[in-house]
Design an enzyme around this catalytic site. Structure first.
Site, PDB file in Angstrom:
ATOM      1  N   GLY A 190     -16.355  23.742  39.934  1.00  0.00           N
ATOM      2  CA  GLY A 190     -16.943  24.200  38.678  1.00  0.00           C
ATOM      3  C   GLY A 190     -17.939  23.222  38.069  1.00  0.00           C
TER       4      GLY A 190
ATOM      5  NE  ARG B 156     -48.248  30.585  72.997  1.00  0.00           N
ATOM      6  CZ  ARG B 156     -47.631  31.385  73.853  1.00  0.00           C
ATOM      7  NH1 ARG B 156     -47.235  30.925  75.027  1.00  0.00           N
ATOM      8  NH2 ARG B 156     -47.393  32.631  73.533  1.00  0.00           N
TER       9      ARG B 156
ATOM     10  N   GLY C  30     -44.213  30.482  66.812  1.00  0.00           N
ATOM     11  CA  GLY C  30     -43.908  31.897  67.072  1.00  0.00           C
ATOM     12  C   GLY C  30     -42.498  32.051  67.631  1.00  0.00           C
TER      13      GLY C  30
ATOM     14  CD  GLU D  29     -28.585  12.484  46.649  1.00  0.00           C
ATOM     15  OE1 GLU D  29     -29.184  11.755  45.853  1.00  0.00           O
ATOM     16  OE2 GLU D  29     -28.036  12.086  47.692  1.00  0.00           O
TER      17      GLU D  29
HETATM   18  N1  CAA Z   1     -29.764   8.026  33.440  1.00  0.00           N
HETATM   19  C1  CAA Z   1     -28.976   7.570  32.435  1.00  0.00           C
HETATM   20  N2  CAA Z   1     -28.589   8.350  31.387  1.00  0.00           N
HETATM   21  C2  CAA Z   1     -29.015   9.623  31.370  1.00  0.00           C
HETATM   22  C3  CAA Z   1     -29.838  10.168  32.390  1.00  0.00           C
HETATM   23  C4  CAA Z   1     -30.210   9.307  33.463  1.00  0.00           C
HETATM   24  N3  CAA Z   1     -30.982   9.730  34.466  1.00  0.00           N
HETATM   25  N4  CAA Z   1     -30.092  11.468  32.096  1.00  0.00           N
HETATM   26  C5  CAA Z   1     -29.472  11.733  30.949  1.00  0.00           C
HETATM   27  N5  CAA Z   1     -28.819  10.625  30.516  1.00  0.00           N
HETATM   28  C6  CAA Z   1     -28.023  10.489  29.290  1.00  0.00           C
HETATM   29  C7  CAA Z   1     -28.730  11.128  28.097  1.00  0.00           C
HETATM   30  O1  CAA Z   1     -29.623  10.221  27.483  1.00  0.00           O
HETATM   31  C8  CAA Z   1     -27.557  11.480  27.198  1.00  0.00           C
HETATM   32  O2  CAA Z   1     -27.136  10.320  26.510  1.00  0.00           O
HETATM   33  P1  CAA Z   1     -27.088  10.264  24.877  1.00  0.00           P
HETATM   34  O3  CAA Z   1     -26.145  11.382  24.466  1.00  0.00           O
HETATM   35  O4  CAA Z   1     -26.576   8.899  24.590  1.00  0.00           O
HETATM   36  O5  CAA Z   1     -28.505  10.520  24.430  1.00  0.00           O
HETATM   37  C9  CAA Z   1     -26.451  11.829  28.194  1.00  0.00           C
HETATM   38  O6  CAA Z   1     -26.807  11.217  29.440  1.00  0.00           O
HETATM   39  C10 CAA Z   1     -26.296  13.316  28.384  1.00  0.00           C
HETATM   40  O7  CAA Z   1     -27.563  13.817  28.750  1.00  0.00           O
HETATM   41  P2  CAA Z   1     -27.875  15.364  28.792  1.00  0.00           P
HETATM   42  O8  CAA Z   1     -27.446  15.974  27.481  1.00  0.00           O
HETATM   43  O9  CAA Z   1     -29.292  15.543  29.221  1.00  0.00           O
HETATM   44  O10 CAA Z   1     -26.862  15.864  29.917  1.00  0.00           O
HETATM   45  P3  CAA Z   1     -26.585  17.314  30.483  1.00  0.00           P
HETATM   46  O11 CAA Z   1     -25.119  17.491  30.530  1.00  0.00           O
HETATM   47  O12 CAA Z   1     -27.443  18.306  29.792  1.00  0.00           O
HETATM   48  O13 CAA Z   1     -27.046  17.181  32.031  1.00  0.00           O
HETATM   49  C11 CAA Z   1     -28.530  17.130  33.899  1.00  0.00           C
HETATM   50  C12 CAA Z   1     -28.233  16.686  32.456  1.00  0.00           C
HETATM   51  C13 CAA Z   1     -29.913  16.548  34.211  1.00  0.00           C
HETATM   52  C14 CAA Z   1     -28.576  18.612  34.077  1.00  0.00           C
HETATM   53  C15 CAA Z   1     -27.486  16.494  34.827  1.00  0.00           C
HETATM   54  O14 CAA Z   1     -26.224  17.097  34.635  1.00  0.00           O
HETATM   55  C16 CAA Z   1     -27.843  16.594  36.292  1.00  0.00           C
HETATM   56  O15 CAA Z   1     -28.597  15.769  36.802  1.00  0.00           O
HETATM   57  N6  CAA Z   1     -27.283  17.585  37.001  1.00  0.00           N
HETATM   58  C17 CAA Z   1     -27.439  17.690  38.454  1.00  0.00           C
HETATM   59  C18 CAA Z   1     -26.270  17.018  39.108  1.00  0.00           C
HETATM   60  C19 CAA Z   1     -26.591  16.543  40.480  1.00  0.00           C
HETATM   61  O16 CAA Z   1     -27.678  16.056  40.767  1.00  0.00           O
HETATM   62  N7  CAA Z   1     -25.615  16.652  41.367  1.00  0.00           N
HETATM   63  C20 CAA Z   1     -25.766  16.138  42.695  1.00  0.00           C
HETATM   64  C21 CAA Z   1     -24.443  15.887  43.298  1.00  0.00           C
HETATM   65  S1  CAA Z   1     -24.443  14.602  44.474  1.00  0.00           S
HETATM   66  C22 CAA Z   1     -25.103  15.206  45.897  1.00  0.00           C
HETATM   67  O17 CAA Z   1     -25.667  16.260  45.944  1.00  0.00           O
HETATM   68  C23 CAA Z   1     -25.006  14.269  47.063  1.00  0.00           C
HETATM   69  C24 CAA Z   1     -25.198  14.890  48.375  1.00  0.00           C
HETATM   70  O18 CAA Z   1     -24.642  15.916  48.706  1.00  0.00           O
HETATM   71  C25 CAA Z   1     -26.069  14.242  49.334  1.00  0.00           C
END
Ligand code: CAA
Length: 382
Positions: A129, A269, A340, A364
């Site tokens: 989730g 080709r 192709g 990511e």
């Molecule tokens: N670095 C540090 N802090 C950050 C940040 C960053 N890049 N981005 C946001 N923040 C901080 C914000 O400043 C905020 O802090 P404050 O409340 O103090 O201002 C806090 O984090 C919350 O920020 P948001 O309200 O923007 O957070 P959100 O819940 O709306 O989510 C999002 C932001 C960008 C959507 C984030 O959830 C995201 O990146 N989601 C994607 C997740 C992801 O990439 N998953 C990959 C899994 S790993 C993988 O895929 C590996 C693999 O298989 C190879």
């Protein structure tokens, strides 16, 4: 401004290219077919210091920079995208957070074995989730004496079926939203209550395992907490900023393989009495592939340069990952089109590039989330 590579960067690129061509490319089709984790290749990459490129030598790494990481990742992924992601997760998603947020003792204990390539790392953020909405994690850790008890399941974890160590995001305070998330570093082989769940059957990157991590009253020692309680979400997002540079490089490698093979094929080709490379319809496709891949590489090197020079790179990494993933996907689709019928059968690697490219638009952070990140930083005037 200087666009040429330094002598040191040239050496890393040459070394990676030679290794990828001689040791990886010849077995890439077999790895794709058998879904086998290429342990022997990873061990050799460890000797080249590719499993902890930017980690200081005192912790078993290569002591190189992120531009070197990009150059090596492109060459390795060009030969085999599965090995590319194994390398990227180990470097960016495991080594980086332990190096950035760990104490000296934690680095000694948890970073050195993984950066040296003796052991393999993975990264546990995603849950059933909690995908794009990374703050929705439900796995919990509660204090128990001087340690912690962990319960929950992580999903789609790259290297999860074979990794020895994991950096894990869990809730330590249930009702505090993202502020209740903390990061732990876990020795999976020495954690009672941990098991590997389902290993996924996927479309591409088939030699890289993707698995569930299951924690049932799993006990962690007190030193497993990375940084302070409640700092986990920001640590995870910072980690992903660097991870996206790795995935951008992986995508460029896949796209470059598609372009190179399409060029070779088009010159050989013959149809209508001449090589298809003489047809403008084919030339335009090749030109677009080359143009987009060069642009992707420049974006990615800029993000890595910023990281090396302690400049902001969150937006730059998101741009690089998004653009490079789309460029790789288009290059692979056009590569199949140029070949192709031969592009559609497994005798040629082109269909593998198309299957492998797709994941770069998803993991990511999906490319939709990349645009959310880019736009939010633009709106903040950054
Ligand atoms: N670095 C540090 N802090 C950050 C940040 C960053 N890049 N981005 C946001 N923040 C901080 C914000 O400043 C905020 O802090 P404050 O409340 O103090 O201002 C806090 O984090 C919350 O920020 P948001 O309200 O923007 O957070 P959100 O819940 O709306 O989510 C999002 C932001 C960008 C959507 C984030 O959830 C995201 O990146 N989601 C994607 C997740 C992801 O990439 N998953 C990959 C899994 S790993 C993988 O895929 C590996 C693999 O298989 C190879």
């Amino acid at each position: 401004m200087d666009f040429s590579l330094s002598e040191e960067h040239q050496m890393v690129q040459d070394m990676a290219r030679r290794f990828a061509t001689e040791k990886i490319k010849p077995v890439a089709a077999e790895l794709d077919k058998t879904h086998r984790h290429p342990e022997e290749i990873i061990k050799e990459m460890a000797e080249l210091k590719f499993m902890g490129i930017a980690v200081p030598e005192e912790y078993g790494g290569g002591g190189m920079d992120y531009v070197s990481y990009v150059l090596a990742m492109i060459e390795i992924s060009k030969a085999c995208a599965s090995i590319g992601v194994i390398m990227s997760v180990n470097n960016s998603l495991y080594c980086y957070p332990v190096m950035a947020f760990g104490t000296d003792e934690q680095k000694e204990k948890y970073l050195t074995p993984v950066a040296s390539g003796e052991s393999l790392g993975c990264y546990g953020l995603t849950e059933a989730g909690a995908g794009s909405d990374a703050a929705a994690v439900r796995t919990t850790a509660v204090r128990d004496g001087d340690g912690w008890i962990l319960n929950g399941e992580k999903k789609f974890i790259t290297n999860g079926n074979v990794a020895d160590y994991c950096v894990l995001a869990v809730k330590t305070e249930k009702d505090q939203g993202y502020k209740g998330i903390s990061t732990f570093v876990v020795n999976l082989k020495e954690t009672p209550g941990f098991s590997v769940g389902v290993v996924e059957d996927k479309l591409g990157i088939l030699a890289s395992g993707t698995a569930e991590l299951v924690f049932e009253d799993a006990r962690l020692p007190g030193d497993a907490l990375l940084g302070k309680e409640g700092e986990g979400f920001k640590q995870m997002l910072t980690t992903l900023d660097g991870g996206r540079i790795g995935i951008a490089s992986q995508a460029i490698g896949i796209g470059r393989a598609a372009l190179e093979e399409a060029l070779d094929y088009a010159k050989e080709r013959e149809q209508f009495g001449k090589p298809i490379a003489r047809l403008q319809a084919i030339q335009f496709k090749l030109a677009d592939m080359a143009m987009e891949l060069d642009a992707a590489e420049l974006l990615t090197l800029r993000a890595a340069y910023n990281e090396d020079n302690h400049l902001p790179y969150e937006k730059e990494a998101a741009m690089a990952k998004c653009f490079a993933a789309d460029a790789a996907m288009r290059a692979a689709i056009e590569g199949v089109q140029i070949l192709g019928g031969y592009g559609y059968i497994k005798e040629y690697p082109m269909e593998r590039h198309m299957r492998d490219a797709k994941i770069c638009q998803i993991y990511e952070g999906t490319n939709e989330i990349m645009r959310v990140v880019i736009a939010s930083r633009l709106l903040q005037g950054k």
